[in-house]
Motif scaffolding. Structure first.
Motif, short mmCIF file in Angstrom:
data_model
loop_
_atom_site.label_atom_id
_atom_site.label_comp_id
_atom_site.label_asym_id
_atom_site.label_seq_id
_atom_site.Cartn_x
_atom_site.Cartn_y
_atom_site.Cartn_z
N ASN A 1 -16.49 15.76 17.61
CA ASN A 1 -16.68 15.64 19.06
C ASN A 1 -16.84 17.04 19.63
OD1 ASN A 1 -16.82 14.59 21.64
ND2 ASN A 1 -14.60 14.53 21.89
N ALA A 2 -17.99 17.66 19.32
CA ALA A 2 -18.21 19.07 19.65
C ALA A 2 -19.68 19.31 19.93
CB ALA A 2 -17.75 19.95 18.48
N LYS A 3 -19.99 20.52 20.32
CA LYS A 3 -21.38 20.96 20.45
C LYS A 3 -21.74 21.72 19.18
CE LYS A 3 -21.64 21.33 25.52
NZ LYS A 3 -20.40 20.63 25.82
N GLU A 4 -22.77 21.26 18.49
CA GLU A 4 -23.19 21.88 17.24
C GLU A 4 -24.70 22.08 17.29
OE1 GLU A 4 -19.63 20.64 14.33
OE2 GLU A 4 -21.23 19.12 14.47
N ASP B 1 -31.13 24.48 0.10
CA ASP B 1 -29.87 23.91 -0.35
C ASP B 1 -28.77 23.88 0.71
OD1 ASP B 1 -30.93 23.46 -2.84
OD2 ASP B 1 -30.08 25.27 -3.74
N GLN B 2 -28.84 24.78 1.72
CA GLN B 2 -27.76 24.89 2.70
C GLN B 2 -28.31 24.94 4.12
OE1 GLN B 2 -25.71 28.42 0.82
NE2 GLN B 2 -23.90 27.16 1.20
N ILE B 3 -27.43 24.65 5.07
CA ILE B 3 -27.75 24.77 6.49
C ILE B 3 -26.69 25.64 7.14
CG2 ILE B 3 -28.04 23.54 8.69
CD1 ILE B 3 -28.71 21.02 7.06
N ALA B 4 -27.12 26.66 7.87
CA ALA B 4 -26.21 27.43 8.72
C ALA B 4 -26.37 26.91 10.15
CB ALA B 4 -26.55 28.92 8.66
N PHE B 5 -25.27 26.88 10.90
CA PHE B 5 -25.33 26.37 12.27
C PHE B 5 -24.16 26.93 13.06
CE2 PHE B 5 -22.82 23.48 9.76
CZ PHE B 5 -21.81 23.00 10.59
N MET B 6 -24.18 26.72 14.37
CA MET B 6 -23.09 27.15 15.23
C MET B 6 -22.38 25.92 15.80
SD MET B 6 -25.40 28.58 18.42
CE MET B 6 -24.16 28.40 19.71
N SER B 7 -21.06 26.01 15.93
CA SER B 7 -20.27 24.87 16.41
C SER B 7 -19.05 25.38 17.17
CB SER B 7 -19.82 24.01 15.23
OG SER B 7 -18.90 23.02 15.64
N ASN B 8 -18.64 24.60 18.18
CA ASN B 8 -17.40 24.91 18.88
C ASN B 8 -16.30 23.91 18.54
OD1 ASN B 8 -18.18 22.64 20.30
ND2 ASN B 8 -18.01 23.58 22.34
N ARG B 9 -16.38 23.33 17.34
CA ARG B 9 -15.40 22.32 16.92
C ARG B 9 -13.98 22.86 16.87
NH1 ARG B 9 -17.19 21.29 10.69
NH2 ARG B 9 -19.20 21.02 11.71
N ASP B 10 -13.82 24.17 16.70
CA ASP B 10 -12.49 24.77 16.62
C ASP B 10 -12.15 25.60 17.86
OD1 ASP B 10 -11.89 23.78 14.03
OD2 ASP B 10 -13.18 25.31 13.16
N ASN C 1 -14.06 28.10 20.37
CA ASN C 1 -15.29 28.80 20.76
C ASN C 1 -16.34 28.62 19.65
OD1 ASN C 1 -13.35 30.54 19.27
ND2 ASN C 1 -15.08 31.96 19.22
N PHE C 2 -17.57 29.05 19.96
CA PHE C 2 -18.66 28.88 18.99
C PHE C 2 -18.50 29.86 17.82
CE2 PHE C 2 -20.91 26.89 22.59
CZ PHE C 2 -21.39 25.76 21.94
N GLU C 3 -18.59 29.32 16.62
CA GLU C 3 -18.53 30.10 15.40
C GLU C 3 -19.66 29.67 14.46
OE1 GLU C 3 -16.70 32.57 15.24
OE2 GLU C 3 -14.86 32.23 16.37
N ILE C 4 -19.92 30.48 13.43
CA ILE C 4 -20.97 30.17 12.47
C ILE C 4 -20.37 29.39 11.29
CG2 ILE C 4 -22.79 31.11 11.00
CD1 ILE C 4 -23.16 31.64 14.02
N TYR C 5 -21.04 28.32 10.92
CA TYR C 5 -20.64 27.48 9.80
C TYR C 5 -21.81 27.32 8.83
CZ TYR C 5 -16.68 25.97 12.73
OH TYR C 5 -15.55 25.95 13.52
N VAL C 6 -21.51 26.93 7.60
CA VAL C 6 -22.54 26.54 6.64
C VAL C 6 -22.11 25.24 5.98
CG1 VAL C 6 -23.38 28.87 6.14
CG2 VAL C 6 -21.51 27.91 4.78
N ASP D 1 -12.36 35.56 18.51
CA ASP D 1 -12.14 34.93 19.80
C ASP D 1 -13.34 35.08 20.74
OD1 ASP D 1 -11.93 37.61 20.21
OD2 ASP D 1 -9.98 37.55 21.20
N VAL D 2 -14.51 35.40 20.19
CA VAL D 2 -15.74 35.47 20.99
C VAL D 2 -16.75 34.49 20.39
CG1 VAL D 2 -15.38 37.84 21.74
CG2 VAL D 2 -16.62 37.40 19.61
N ASP D 3 -17.83 34.23 21.13
CA ASP D 3 -18.82 33.26 20.68
C ASP D 3 -19.82 33.90 19.72
OD1 ASP D 3 -17.80 31.15 22.12
OD2 ASP D 3 -18.98 31.59 23.91
#
Length: 305
Positions: free
Chosen positions: A204-207, A217-226, A228-233, A248-250
């Motif tokens: 339930n987040a913005k991704e 093979d992989q996808i990088a993306f940004m999400s605020n699930r935790d 603020n916005f962070e980078i995930y793969v 603690d920054v976006d």
């Protein structure tokens, strides 16, 4: 006779030494070609939004002035950019293309009071996919995915895809940020005709802003699930989701290096998160360092020079 042989041996050693030095120099030169990659990004450091190219060493060259837009995407051959520009007091956003030296600028879309943005080229360079967003007369928000030929012809909505940030996979599918009515979003993947939609993230987040690694093979993306916005793969099938950055920054707009070993991204700081800086890190989140100040929406050219 012995003196002559010694002289010949000495000369032979000198020749071998010079030859080895030449080979090492060539190998070093080839290595430098493989590790020097080009980045395109937007910046407001001159007062206008302009498009630049740069390198991981932080060196930059301006490519086009006063675009009032951004979100740069490279053509597969590295000869053109696609990007969005703003009109009508920023009420209309349109997709453009231009050569990387700033010449041959062409406006591709002309939908008034609609926001056309986030273009991306198909692997063969023949198509451009982009997002269109607008509010109707009743104030209802419409997030759409469109596709067109790279010359701007045959603009067609992919009606089953409701979202933003479309990006082609190497095999010609589309990864995108699927938007829901509760304002949350999820990274999803679909065929180019909009069929076979698979939702990859379930929070339930913005991704947003998915980008597929060069090997697919992989996808990088940004999400605020935790927070603020962070980078995930994650893997291309949605498995093995990992958070790469903890601050603690976006963190915004991840983009893969041509060899898939690194990612560039933007960190937003300052009041209103308007001051953005481009950073680089290894694909596991290690060795983070700043490379370009006052830059954002960075895209890495995937063609190795």
């Amino acid at each position: 006779m012995k003196v002559t042989n010694l002289k010949q041996v000495r000369e032979l050693y000198i020749i071998i030494f010079l030859l080895l030095g030449f080979i090492a120099s060539c190998q070093k030169s080839d290595k430098s070609k493989l590790t020097f990659y080009t980045i395109a990004y937007s910046s407001v450091k001159t007062g206008n939004i302009e498009i630049y190219s740069g390198s991981v060493k932080g060196k930059s060259t301006i490519k086009s002035t006063n675009e009032n837009g951004g979100y740069v995407a490279w053509s597969p051959d590295g000869k053109q950019f696609a990007f969005y520009g703003k009109y009508d007091d920023k009420k209309t956003w349109s997709i453009h293309t231009m050569n990387i030296d700033g010449t041959n600028r062409k406006r591709m879309t002309h939908a008034k009071n609609k926001w056309d943005n986030a273009p991306d080229w198909s692997p063969d360079g023949k198509k451009i996919v982009f997002a269109r967003e607008y509010k109707d007369s009743e104030g209802v928000w419409h997030p759409e995915i469109w596709i067109m030929n790279s010359d701007g012809s045959e603009q067609t909505q992919i009606k089953s895809l409701k979202g933003s940030n479309p990006y082609f996979t190497p095999d010609g599918r589309i990864v995108f940020s699927r938007e829901f009515e509760d304002k949350s979003s999820a990274i999803s993947i679909a065929d180019i005709d909009g069929k076979n939609i698979i939702q990859l993230t379930h929070n339930n987040a913005k991704e947003w802003h998915p980008e597929v690694s060069p090997d697919g093979d992989q996808i990088a993306f940004m999400s605020n699930r935790d927070g603020n916005f962070e980078i995930y793969v994650m893997n291309i099938d949605g498995s093995n989701q990992k958070r790469l950055i903890h601050n603690d920054v976006d963190d915004w707009y991840p983009s893969w290096s041509p060899d898939g070993s690194q990612l560039i991204f933007s960190i937003a700081t300052g009041e209103g998160r308007e001051d953005r800086t481009i950073y680089i890190m290894n694909k596991d989140g290690s060795s983070i360092r700043k490379i370009i100040a006052h830059g954002s929406q960075a895209a890495w050219l995937k063609t190795i020079k």
